[in-house]
Design an enzyme around this catalytic site. Structure first.
Site, PDB file in Angstrom:
ATOM      1  N   GLY A   1     -22.499  23.698 -99.776  1.00  0.00           N
ATOM      2  CA  GLY A   1     -23.944  23.471 -99.748  1.00  0.00           C
ATOM      3  C   GLY A   1     -24.597  23.510 -98.380  1.00  0.00           C
ATOM      4  O   GLY A   1     -25.675  22.938 -98.198  1.00  0.00           O
TER       5      GLY A   1
ATOM      6  N   HIS B   1     -25.665  36.527 -99.198  1.00  0.00           N
ATOM      7  CA  HIS B   1     -24.301  37.059 -99.213  1.00  0.00           C
ATOM      8  C   HIS B   1     -23.852  37.269 -97.768  1.00  0.00           C
ATOM      9  O   HIS B   1     -24.628  37.768 -96.948  1.00  0.00           O
ATOM     10  CB  HIS B   1     -24.268  38.380 -99.987  1.00  0.00           C
ATOM     11  CG  HIS B   1     -22.891  38.956-100.098  1.00  0.00           C
ATOM     12  ND1 HIS B   1     -21.945  38.440-100.955  1.00  0.00           N
ATOM     13  CD2 HIS B   1     -22.292  39.965 -99.420  1.00  0.00           C
ATOM     14  CE1 HIS B   1     -20.815  39.134-100.819  1.00  0.00           C
ATOM     15  NE2 HIS B   1     -20.996  40.057 -99.886  1.00  0.00           N
TER      16      HIS B   1
HETATM   17  C1  GAR Z   1     -21.979  31.327 -97.869  1.00  0.00           C
HETATM   18  O1  GAR Z   1     -21.313  31.991 -96.828  1.00  0.00           O
HETATM   19  C2  GAR Z   1     -22.652  32.328 -98.789  1.00  0.00           C
HETATM   20  O2  GAR Z   1     -23.157  33.445 -98.115  1.00  0.00           O
HETATM   21  C3  GAR Z   1     -21.490  32.721 -99.674  1.00  0.00           C
HETATM   22  O3  GAR Z   1     -20.805  31.515 -99.922  1.00  0.00           O
HETATM   23  C4  GAR Z   1     -20.978  30.638 -98.815  1.00  0.00           C
HETATM   24  C5  GAR Z   1     -21.511  29.322 -99.322  1.00  0.00           C
HETATM   25  O4  GAR Z   1     -21.533  28.364 -98.310  1.00  0.00           O
HETATM   26  N1  GAR Z   1     -21.961  33.333-100.874  1.00  0.00           N
HETATM   27  C6  GAR Z   1     -21.320  34.334-101.480  1.00  0.00           C
HETATM   28  O5  GAR Z   1     -20.270  34.784-101.088  1.00  0.00           O
HETATM   29  C7  GAR Z   1     -22.006  34.859-102.732  1.00  0.00           C
HETATM   30  N2  GAR Z   1     -21.527  36.157-103.068  1.00  0.00           N
HETATM   31  P1  GAR Z   1     -22.412  27.050 -98.473  1.00  0.00           P
HETATM   32  O6  GAR Z   1     -22.016  26.408 -99.810  1.00  0.00           O
HETATM   33  O7  GAR Z   1     -22.026  26.203 -97.313  1.00  0.00           O
HETATM   34  O8  GAR Z   1     -23.866  27.447 -98.475  1.00  0.00           O
END
Ligand code: GAR
Length: 199
Positions: free
Chosen positions: A11, A108
């Site tokens: 998050g 992404h």
């Molecule tokens: C982030 O790096 C986001 O870009 C990626 O997951 C991570 C979530 O981190 N999303 C994807 O890969 C979607 N295809 P967070 O929970 O700390 O925001």
């Protein structure tokens, strides 16, 4: 704009959006955070900020559509008129994507359309890229596709591992996601022929 945020984990992007929305001049408010995982760290971040949360576990539903309907009902009940996916790791049904057409953003950790999907940083390093980055885009039925609102390029450094690269890109994500949401919420983003035009 009233935002529902979909998460699956830590998050940190949710936190960046919460911090942005807390600014007096930010034209959006988060009304609900939905996680498909009950142990997602982002749920605690949302609760600490006084934002309503809901867990909808995909394991409780036989089909993708049934899961998506429950999320959709919760979003409508909370008064959401826009969705931000922030590390939401489920593929959404075409039905759900259609409900929120032009009203759903995703982030992404690559320079789309390169490196869609999972294990992005591993594949970027394996390919010998010198630059990577992150993308905020409108959601379309195909995974990690849709009109691009914002991107940031991040250099790849000698000795980078998937972890060090991910961390550097994550910082850039926290910059562009709130910026992209602001542009959209201010009505400055038009979609023309599946590309954005930003005023
Ligand atoms: C982030 O790096 C986001 O870009 C990626 O997951 C991570 C979530 O981190 N999303 C994807 O890969 C979607 N295809 P967070 O929970 O700390 O925001």
């Amino acid at each position: 704009m009233k935002i529902g945020v979909l998460i699956s984990g830590r998050g940190s992007n949710l936190k960046a959006l919460i911090d942005a929305c807390a600014k007096a001049d930010f034209p959006a408010e988060i009304v609900l955070v939905i996680s498909n995982k009950e142990n997602a760290g982002g749920l605690d971040i949302a609760r600490a900020a006084g934002i309503a949360t809901k867990v909808v576990s995909h394991r409780d539903y036989d089909t993708r559509e049934a899961f998506d309907h429950v999320m959709n009902d919760a979003l409508l009940e909370a008064g959401a008129d826009f969705i931000c996916n922030a590390g939401f790791m489920r593929i959404l049904s075409d039905w759900f994507v259609a409900q929120w057409h032009d009203r759903q953003l995703n982030i992404h950790p690559s320079l789309l359309p390169a490196f869609k999907g999972l294990k992005v940083h591993e594949r970027v390093l394996e390919a010998g890229c010198k630059v990577s980055g992150c993308t905020v885009h409108f959601v379309r039925p195909a995974m990690d596709e849709g009109p691009i609102v914002a991107q940031a390029a991040v250099p790849i450094l000698e000795g980078d591992t998937p972890e060090t690269l991910a961390a550097r890109i994550l910082e850039a994500e926290h910059g562009i996601y709130p910026e992209a949401l602001r542009l959209v919420a201010e009505g400055r983003v038009r979609i023309v022929d599946e590309r954005t035009v930003i005023r």
